[in-house]
Design an enzyme around this catalytic site. Structure first.
Site, PDB file in Angstrom:
ATOM      1  N   LYS A  15       0.638  -1.052   0.005  1.00 24.84           N
ATOM      2  CA  LYS A  15       0.069  -0.128  -0.011  1.00 24.84           C
ATOM      3  C   LYS A  15       0.910   1.169   0.002  1.00 24.84           C
ATOM      4  CE  LYS A  15      -2.317  -1.177   3.988  1.00 24.84           C
ATOM      5  NZ  LYS A  15      -1.579  -2.279   4.318  1.00 24.84           N
ATOM      6  N   ARG A  93      -9.393   0.359   9.017  1.00 31.95           N
ATOM      7  CA  ARG A  93      -9.029  -1.135   9.276  1.00 31.95           C
ATOM      8  C   ARG A  93      -9.931  -1.948  10.024  1.00 31.95           C
ATOM      9  NH1 ARG A  93      -3.299  -0.070   9.398  1.00 31.95           N
ATOM     10  NH2 ARG A  93      -2.223  -2.024   9.181  1.00 31.95           N
ATOM     11  N   ARG A 132      11.893  -5.652   4.403  1.00 30.68           N
ATOM     12  CA  ARG A 132      11.638  -4.425   4.543  1.00 30.68           C
ATOM     13  C   ARG A 132      12.298  -3.404   5.330  1.00 30.68           C
ATOM     14  NH1 ARG A 132       5.211  -1.936   5.145  1.00 30.68           N
ATOM     15  NH2 ARG A 132       5.668  -2.540   7.385  1.00 30.68           N
ATOM     16  N   ARG A 165      11.591  -1.794  11.243  1.00 28.71           N
ATOM     17  CA  ARG A 165      10.405  -1.795  12.047  1.00 28.71           C
ATOM     18  C   ARG A 165      10.593  -3.072  13.026  1.00 28.71           C
ATOM     19  NH1 ARG A 165       5.449  -0.170   8.776  1.00 28.71           N
ATOM     20  NH2 ARG A 165       4.288  -1.393  10.146  1.00 28.71           N
ATOM     21  N   ARG A 176      -0.024  -9.823  12.437  1.00 32.43           N
ATOM     22  CA  ARG A 176      -0.882  -8.609  11.855  1.00 32.43           C
ATOM     23  C   ARG A 176      -1.547  -9.229  10.893  1.00 32.43           C
ATOM     24  NH1 ARG A 176       4.347  -5.865  10.530  1.00 32.43           N
ATOM     25  NH2 ARG A 176       2.892  -4.002   9.542  1.00 32.43           N
TER      26      ARG A 176
HETATM   27  P1  AMP Z   1       0.923   0.166   9.307  1.00 27.04           P
HETATM   28  O1  AMP Z   1       2.252   0.846   9.119  1.00 27.04           O
HETATM   29  O2  AMP Z   1      -0.451   0.379   8.575  1.00 27.04           O
HETATM   30  O3  AMP Z   1       1.108  -1.658   8.823  1.00 27.04           O
HETATM   31  O4  AMP Z   1       0.499   0.037  10.883  1.00 27.04           O
HETATM   32  C1  AMP Z   1       1.109  -0.549  11.803  1.00 27.04           C
HETATM   33  C2  AMP Z   1       0.282  -0.896  13.158  1.00 27.04           C
HETATM   34  O5  AMP Z   1      -0.151   0.423  13.626  1.00 27.04           O
HETATM   35  C3  AMP Z   1      -0.635  -1.861  12.803  1.00 27.04           C
HETATM   36  O6  AMP Z   1      -0.399  -2.947  12.846  1.00 27.04           O
HETATM   37  C4  AMP Z   1      -1.711  -1.460  13.970  1.00 27.04           C
HETATM   38  O7  AMP Z   1      -1.103  -1.861  15.241  1.00 27.04           O
HETATM   39  C5  AMP Z   1      -1.514   0.160  14.036  1.00 27.04           C
HETATM   40  N1  AMP Z   1      -2.521   0.885  13.043  1.00 27.04           N
HETATM   41  C6  AMP Z   1      -2.310   1.546  11.919  1.00 27.04           C
HETATM   42  N2  AMP Z   1      -3.452   2.113  11.328  1.00 27.04           N
HETATM   43  C7  AMP Z   1      -4.461   1.658  12.263  1.00 27.04           C
HETATM   44  C8  AMP Z   1      -5.896   1.633  12.199  1.00 27.04           C
HETATM   45  N3  AMP Z   1      -6.292   2.185  11.290  1.00 27.04           N
HETATM   46  N4  AMP Z   1      -6.591   1.129  13.229  1.00 27.04           N
HETATM   47  C9  AMP Z   1      -5.961   0.390  14.367  1.00 27.04           C
HETATM   48  N5  AMP Z   1      -4.818   0.350  14.332  1.00 27.04           N
HETATM   49  C10 AMP Z   1      -3.843   0.746  13.386  1.00 27.04           C
END
Ligand code: AMP
Length: 224
Positions: A15, A93, A132, A165, A176
């Protein structure tokens, strides 16, 4: 009319990478809720400490808090004179977040144009995320297998060190993905029913994935 898109897909579907590649062409801005959370964690605030524990366990942050953080940042972006549209990367999400987004957009006099679902298997996201790395300064994302930097360990753009990360560790990645299936995948049906969903096979290298997304966006722009 602004072009407001949601990029939907499991962590590691691409994404962020696809957003970075297509945003300039349509003068869009990217809003990643993961980035908002990581900024809060990096600030060392009490809230950041709590968020750090949640994201490293592979769970989701609460809907209300997440929607508040999103609204604040989105309102700032929409109010810019140059605003032409947004790519939401990582929000919504959950189904409640999708409802919250609808009211936030309404409040900001915006409309959701389309949702692009990047389909990706568990195997391909585990493989991708474990390789990554991102720039510690500008956050540009690399993949040591499919999109390596010119010089190992440093960013092509600013020479800063690349870091991995904490939540890209194999055991958290699996969790995840499972969280995506359980909490986020119902959104596929939700947006399909609304006639907003476009999907493509994201189990491919970055180049073809970006090309597939570009083709869909070009079609959306033509229609709107
Ligand atoms: P991402 O970088 O989008 O993979 O987000 C990293 C982490 O942030 C996720 O695994 C969740 O723990 C949290 N997170 C990001 N966006 C959301 C969301 N819209 N709702 C809940 N948790 C989120």
């Amino acid at each position: 009319m602004a072009l407001n898109l949601i990029f939907l897909g499991p962590p590691g579907a691409g994404k962020g990478t696809v957003a970075q590649a297509v945003m300039d062409k349509y003068s869009l801005v990217q809003l990643s809720t993961g980035d908002l959370i990581r900024a809060e964690v990096a600030s060392g605030s009490e809230l950041g400490k709590k968020l750090g524990v949640i994201i490293n366990s592979g769970q989701l942050v609460g809907d209300d808090l997440m929607a508040q953080m999103l609204e604040k940042d989105l309102a700032k972006k929409v109010s810019q004179k140059t605003f032409k549209g947004i790519i939401l990367d990582g929000f919504p999400r959950t189904l409640p977040q999708a409802d919250m987004l609808e009211s936030i957009l309404k409040k900001l006099k915006q409309k959701l144009t389309a949702v692009i679902y990047i389909e990706s298997s568990k195997e391909s996201v585990v493989y991708r995320l474990s390789s990554r790395w991102s720039c510690s300064k500008c956050k540009k994302v690399y993949n040591t297998i499919t999109m390596p930097p010119k010089n190992a360990g440093v960013c092509d753009d600013d020479g800063a060190k690349l870091t991995q990360r904490d939540d890209d560790k194999p055991e958290t990645i699996g969790k995840r993905y499972d969280t995506f299936i359980e909490k986020t995948s119902p959104l596929i049906n939700y947006y399909e029913k609304k006639g907003l969903l476009h999907r493509y096979d994201g189990n491919v290298p970055p180049g073809p994935s970006i090309a597939a997304a570009e083709k869909i966006i070009a079609g959306i722009v033509k229609k709107n």
